[in-house]
Design a protein around this motif. Structure first.
Motif, PDB file in Angstrom:
ATOM      1  N   GLY A 148       0.836  -1.200   0.000  1.00 54.15           N
ATOM      2  CA  GLY A 148       0.000   0.000   0.000  1.00 54.15           C
ATOM      3  C   GLY A 148       0.861   1.235   0.000  1.00 54.15           C
ATOM      4  O   GLY A 148       2.082   1.122  -0.008  1.00 54.15           O
ATOM      5  N   PRO A 149       0.310   2.437   0.023  1.00 51.04           N
ATOM      6  CA  PRO A 149      -1.137   2.686   0.090  1.00 51.04           C
ATOM      7  C   PRO A 149      -1.838   2.336  -1.216  1.00 51.04           C
ATOM      8  O   PRO A 149      -1.265   2.503  -2.287  1.00 51.04           O
ATOM      9  CB  PRO A 149      -1.226   4.198   0.379  1.00 51.04           C
ATOM     10  CG  PRO A 149       0.066   4.773  -0.066  1.00 51.04           C
ATOM     11  CD  PRO A 149       1.086   3.684   0.072  1.00 51.04           C
ATOM     12  N   PHE A 150      -3.099   1.838  -1.077  1.00 55.28           N
ATOM     13  CA  PHE A 150      -3.851   1.387  -2.238  1.00 55.28           C
ATOM     14  C   PHE A 150      -4.869   2.449  -2.665  1.00 55.28           C
ATOM     15  O   PHE A 150      -5.406   3.160  -1.817  1.00 55.28           O
ATOM     16  CB  PHE A 150      -4.588   0.085  -1.895  1.00 55.28           C
ATOM     17  CG  PHE A 150      -3.639  -1.025  -1.530  1.00 55.28           C
ATOM     18  CD1 PHE A 150      -3.007  -1.764  -2.517  1.00 55.28           C
ATOM     19  CD2 PHE A 150      -3.362  -1.314  -0.202  1.00 55.28           C
ATOM     20  CE1 PHE A 150      -2.114  -2.775  -2.189  1.00 55.28           C
ATOM     21  CE2 PHE A 150      -2.471  -2.321   0.140  1.00 55.28           C
ATOM     22  CZ  PHE A 150      -1.845  -3.049  -0.855  1.00 55.28           C
ATOM     23  N   PRO A 151      -5.145   2.522  -3.967  1.00 60.27           N
ATOM     24  CA  PRO A 151      -6.239   3.400  -4.380  1.00 60.27           C
ATOM     25  C   PRO A 151      -7.556   2.786  -3.894  1.00 60.27           C
ATOM     26  O   PRO A 151      -7.672   1.557  -3.821  1.00 60.27           O
ATOM     27  CB  PRO A 151      -6.153   3.372  -5.914  1.00 60.27           C
ATOM     28  CG  PRO A 151      -5.351   2.177  -6.257  1.00 60.27           C
ATOM     29  CD  PRO A 151      -4.506   1.825  -5.071  1.00 60.27           C
ATOM     30  N   GLU A 152      -8.532   3.634  -3.550  1.00 63.48           N
ATOM     31  CA  GLU A 152      -9.774   3.102  -2.974  1.00 63.48           C
ATOM     32  C   GLU A 152     -10.422   2.065  -3.879  1.00 63.48           C
ATOM     33  O   GLU A 152     -11.023   1.093  -3.407  1.00 63.48           O
ATOM     34  CB  GLU A 152     -10.748   4.244  -2.679  1.00 63.48           C
ATOM     35  CG  GLU A 152     -10.493   4.813  -1.290  1.00 63.48           C
ATOM     36  CD  GLU A 152     -11.207   6.120  -1.048  1.00 63.48           C
ATOM     37  OE1 GLU A 152     -12.388   6.204  -1.431  1.00 63.48           O
ATOM     38  OE2 GLU A 152     -10.574   7.041  -0.496  1.00 63.48           O
ATOM     39  N   THR A 153     -10.270   2.248  -5.173  1.00 61.68           N
ATOM     40  CA  THR A 153     -10.912   1.334  -6.132  1.00 61.68           C
ATOM     41  C   THR A 153     -10.284  -0.061  -6.102  1.00 61.68           C
ATOM     42  O   THR A 153     -10.868  -1.002  -6.617  1.00 61.68           O
ATOM     43  CB  THR A 153     -10.774   1.903  -7.559  1.00 61.68           C
ATOM     44  OG1 THR A 153      -9.400   2.267  -7.743  1.00 61.68           O
ATOM     45  CG2 THR A 153     -11.668   3.122  -7.760  1.00 61.68           C
ATOM     46  N   ARG A 154      -9.098  -0.192  -5.472  1.00 61.26           N
ATOM     47  CA  ARG A 154      -8.406  -1.486  -5.455  1.00 61.26           C
ATOM     48  C   ARG A 154      -9.270  -2.576  -4.826  1.00 61.26           C
ATOM     49  O   ARG A 154      -9.202  -3.742  -5.201  1.00 61.26           O
ATOM     50  CB  ARG A 154      -7.073  -1.359  -4.692  1.00 61.26           C
ATOM     51  CG  ARG A 154      -6.269  -2.636  -4.574  1.00 61.26           C
ATOM     52  CD  ARG A 154      -5.743  -3.064  -5.949  1.00 61.26           C
ATOM     53  NE  ARG A 154      -5.118  -4.381  -5.953  1.00 61.26           N
ATOM     54  CZ  ARG A 154      -5.766  -5.535  -6.064  1.00 61.26           C
ATOM     55  NH1 ARG A 154      -7.086  -5.538  -6.135  1.00 61.26           N
ATOM     56  NH2 ARG A 154      -5.109  -6.684  -6.083  1.00 61.26           N
ATOM     57  N   PHE A 155     -10.103  -2.184  -3.845  1.00 61.33           N
ATOM     58  CA  PHE A 155     -10.887  -3.191  -3.125  1.00 61.33           C
ATOM     59  C   PHE A 155     -12.236  -3.482  -3.787  1.00 61.33           C
ATOM     60  O   PHE A 155     -12.996  -4.314  -3.308  1.00 61.33           O
ATOM     61  CB  PHE A 155     -11.067  -2.766  -1.656  1.00 61.33           C
ATOM     62  CG  PHE A 155      -9.740  -2.582  -0.969  1.00 61.33           C
ATOM     63  CD1 PHE A 155      -8.937  -3.676  -0.679  1.00 61.33           C
ATOM     64  CD2 PHE A 155      -9.268  -1.314  -0.639  1.00 61.33           C
ATOM     65  CE1 PHE A 155      -7.697  -3.524  -0.070  1.00 61.33           C
ATOM     66  CE2 PHE A 155      -8.032  -1.150  -0.027  1.00 61.33           C
ATOM     67  CZ  PHE A 155      -7.243  -2.262   0.259  1.00 61.33           C
ATOM     68  N   ASP A 156     -12.539  -2.790  -4.898  1.00 63.86           N
ATOM     69  CA  ASP A 156     -13.809  -3.037  -5.591  1.00 63.86           C
ATOM     70  C   ASP A 156     -13.775  -4.348  -6.367  1.00 63.86           C
ATOM     71  O   ASP A 156     -14.768  -5.054  -6.465  1.00 63.86           O
ATOM     72  CB  ASP A 156     -14.136  -1.887  -6.575  1.00 63.86           C
ATOM     73  CG  ASP A 156     -14.330  -0.577  -5.827  1.00 63.86           C
ATOM     74  OD1 ASP A 156     -14.549  -0.638  -4.608  1.00 63.86           O
ATOM     75  OD2 ASP A 156     -14.250   0.495  -6.468  1.00 63.86           O
ATOM     76  N   THR A 157     -12.612  -4.634  -6.932  1.00 71.84           N
ATOM     77  CA  THR A 157     -12.507  -5.803  -7.809  1.00 71.84           C
ATOM     78  C   THR A 157     -11.384  -6.704  -7.312  1.00 71.84           C
ATOM     79  O   THR A 157     -10.257  -6.613  -7.776  1.00 71.84           O
ATOM     80  CB  THR A 157     -12.146  -5.353  -9.245  1.00 71.84           C
ATOM     81  OG1 THR A 157     -11.052  -4.436  -9.116  1.00 71.84           O
ATOM     82  CG2 THR A 157     -13.305  -4.692  -9.939  1.00 71.84           C
ATOM     83  N   MET A 158     -11.717  -7.558  -6.357  1.00 77.98           N
ATOM     84  CA  MET A 158     -10.660  -8.370  -5.751  1.00 77.98           C
ATOM     85  C   MET A 158     -10.446  -9.705  -6.462  1.00 77.98           C
ATOM     86  O   MET A 158      -9.479 -10.395  -6.193  1.00 77.98           O
ATOM     87  CB  MET A 158     -10.963  -8.612  -4.275  1.00 77.98           C
ATOM     88  CG  MET A 158     -10.910  -7.349  -3.454  1.00 77.98           C
ATOM     89  SD  MET A 158      -9.319  -6.520  -3.580  1.00 77.98           S
ATOM     90  CE  MET A 158      -8.305  -7.581  -2.600  1.00 77.98           C
ATOM     91  N   GLY A 159     -11.343 -10.088  -7.332  1.00 79.36           N
ATOM     92  CA  GLY A 159     -11.157 -11.357  -8.037  1.00 79.36           C
ATOM     93  C   GLY A 159     -11.452 -12.553  -7.147  1.00 79.36           C
ATOM     94  O   GLY A 159     -11.797 -12.396  -5.972  1.00 79.36           O
ATOM     95  N   LYS A 160     -11.301 -13.733  -7.726  1.00 79.11           N
ATOM     96  CA  LYS A 160     -11.710 -14.969  -7.017  1.00 79.11           C
ATOM     97  C   LYS A 160     -10.592 -15.551  -6.142  1.00 79.11           C
ATOM     98  O   LYS A 160     -10.860 -16.271  -5.187  1.00 79.11           O
ATOM     99  CB  LYS A 160     -12.126 -16.033  -8.045  1.00 79.11           C
ATOM    100  CG  LYS A 160     -13.498 -15.768  -8.660  1.00 79.11           C
ATOM    101  CD  LYS A 160     -14.298 -17.084  -8.747  1.00 79.11           C
ATOM    102  CE  LYS A 160     -15.780 -16.875  -8.942  1.00 79.11           C
ATOM    103  NZ  LYS A 160     -16.128 -15.935 -10.013  1.00 79.11           N
ATOM    104  N   ALA A 161      -9.331 -15.254  -6.502  1.00 82.14           N
ATOM    105  CA  ALA A 161      -8.213 -15.860  -5.766  1.00 82.14           C
ATOM    106  C   ALA A 161      -8.234 -15.379  -4.309  1.00 82.14           C
ATOM    107  O   ALA A 161      -8.506 -14.204  -4.050  1.00 82.14           O
ATOM    108  CB  ALA A 161      -6.893 -15.464  -6.423  1.00 82.14           C
ATOM    109  N   PRO A 162      -7.963 -16.293  -3.357  1.00 85.95           N
ATOM    110  CA  PRO A 162      -7.969 -15.892  -1.939  1.00 85.95           C
ATOM    111  C   PRO A 162      -6.946 -14.788  -1.671  1.00 85.95           C
ATOM    112  O   PRO A 162      -5.820 -14.844  -2.186  1.00 85.95           O
ATOM    113  CB  PRO A 162      -7.564 -17.170  -1.203  1.00 85.95           C
ATOM    114  CG  PRO A 162      -7.765 -18.288  -2.169  1.00 85.95           C
ATOM    115  CD  PRO A 162      -7.615 -17.714  -3.541  1.00 85.95           C
TER     116      PRO A 162
END
Ligand code: SIN
Ligand code: CO
Length: 387
Positions: A65-79
């Motif tokens: 990080g730091p991560f852009p806020e949008t990073r957590f919108d599309t986390m995908g299927k992988a754990p």
């Protein structure tokens, strides 16, 4: 948050630095102190250390990080798992999690790391150099523990993650909210989220390595030693062989070196200052303009509570009869009488209640002024800055 029925003396005797211990919900009433969204928010902030670990089949991917806020919108299927360091510096309810572990001295306490994982997420089998209490906040996590490891234990080839090449579990448990696992340094462990929304709090400790101590202490001494403090021959004798470095010369050289390194009082002061240096410069509580004794007197008179900066490192060593040397964020303060009493209370309590004799002491006022101006403490009006 307090732990009920926890015998800290027995824990220190039987488990601390020795063997893992699972404690099922030691809290009277466990309340998860932080929402996952707020953790994600912290991971987007500059100056806060955060990591995202994703397991793509057999490949582990680490992002910082730091991560852009949008990073957590599309986390995908992988754990995946998000890890945020020193959350206690920012969230008072998370800082309160440290209180039950104050049976370990301040100087050994590091910070509270918080992780949030999707189903199957984790950081992989590894070992840490430090003791840790892993408190399950939300959801469930399967913890497996294994053998004691050291620097010769084989690791997987990975640039950033120190994952174990082989991991054989000797025990495993599924932790539910409020459950807690203590893991001593060097013990292999692996925590995998069972279901989504798995949040874990790691109350982490620290212990300096010998190389760190020797390196930093000698760097400190180097700054103090004058160029003209040099080896001198005592009563020089003619030697049989000019090639020999004589035992007398060696003894003199060794004494020069060891006398400098063995300065006990100098070491104590240096260690206290060194150990109390803040880890992150993220929690700057220094006032916009410096406060003076009158400001402190009127804040005390109005009954405004004095609080410790949760990021501050405070400890002391005793000196003389009633004196002590207070260490606060890399500085030391010699205290006697009322100021020593005040310093001892400050090190023991998050919110400092001053006795009347302390408020009347110019020394105590001067110490509070110095501590306020370096951001180690503040009167409670500033506490919202913590959030
Ligand atoms: C985690 O919370 O997932 C990792 C904590 C640890 O293993 O030290
Ligand atoms: Co660990």
């Amino acid at each position: 948050m307090q732990m009920v029925d926890f015998d800290s003396a027995a824990f220190l005797r039987d488990y601390w630095q020795k063997k893992p211990l699972l404690i099922r919900n030691p809290w009277g009433n466990w309340i998860n102190p932080l929402e996952p969204d707020d953790l994600a928010g912290l991971a987007c902030e500059e100056g806060i250390e955060s990591r995202l670990v994703t397991r793509k089949r057999t490949k582990w991917v680490l992002e910082h990080g730091p991560f852009p806020e949008t990073r957590f919108d599309t986390m995908g299927k992988a754990p995946w798992t998000l890890l945020v360091q020193a959350v206690d510096h920012h969230v008072p309810d998370v800082a309160a999690l440290i209180a039950p572990f104050r049976f370990v001295p301040n100087w050994r306490i590091d910070d509270v790391m918080v992780s949030f994982a999707s189903d199957g997420g984790g950081v992989g089998p590894h070992f840490d150099q430090y003791d840790v209490f892993l408190v399950q906040g939300l959801g469930r996590r399967r913890w497996r523990i294994g053998a004691a490891c050291d620097q010769d234990t084989p690791l997987l080839p990975h640039d950033d993650l120190r994952l174990l090449a082989d991991f054989d579990a000797t025990d495993e448990w599924i932790l539910e909210p409020g459950d807690m696992l203590y893991v001593p340094p060097g013990i292999a462990h692996d925590g995998v989220a069972v279901g989504d929304d798995c949040m874990t709090y790691s109350i982490g400790f620290r212990a300096p390595s010998r190389s760190e101590l020797v390196g930093h202490w000698s760097d400190h001494i180097l700054e103090l030693l004058p160029e003209d403090d040099r080896y001198r021959d005592g009563d020089a004798q003619v030697q049989d062989n000019p090639g020999e470095i004589s035992p007398d010369a060696l003894a003199g050289l060794h004494a020069m070196m060891s006398e400098a390194l063995m300065d006990r009082a100098g070491f104590a002061r240096w260690f206290g200052e060194y150990n109390s240096m803040p880890k992150y410069a993220d929690m700057d509580w220094r006032p916009e303009s410096p406060v003076d004794a009158d400001d402190v007197r009127s804040a005390l008179k109005s009954g405004t509570p004095l609080c410790r900066n949760p990021a501050s490192r405070l400890s002391f060593i005793r000196q003389d009869v009633d004196g002590l040397l207070l260490f606060a964020d890399g500085r030391s303060f010699a205290c006697t009488g009322a100021s020593a009493e005040f310093a001892a209370i400050l090190c023991a309590q998050d919110h400092v209640a001053l006795h009347a004799d302390m408020e009347a002491s110019d020394e105590v006022i001067a110490l509070i002024v110095a501590l306020c101006n370096q951001g180690s403490v503040a009167f409670e009006d500033n506490e919202e800055d913590m959030l």
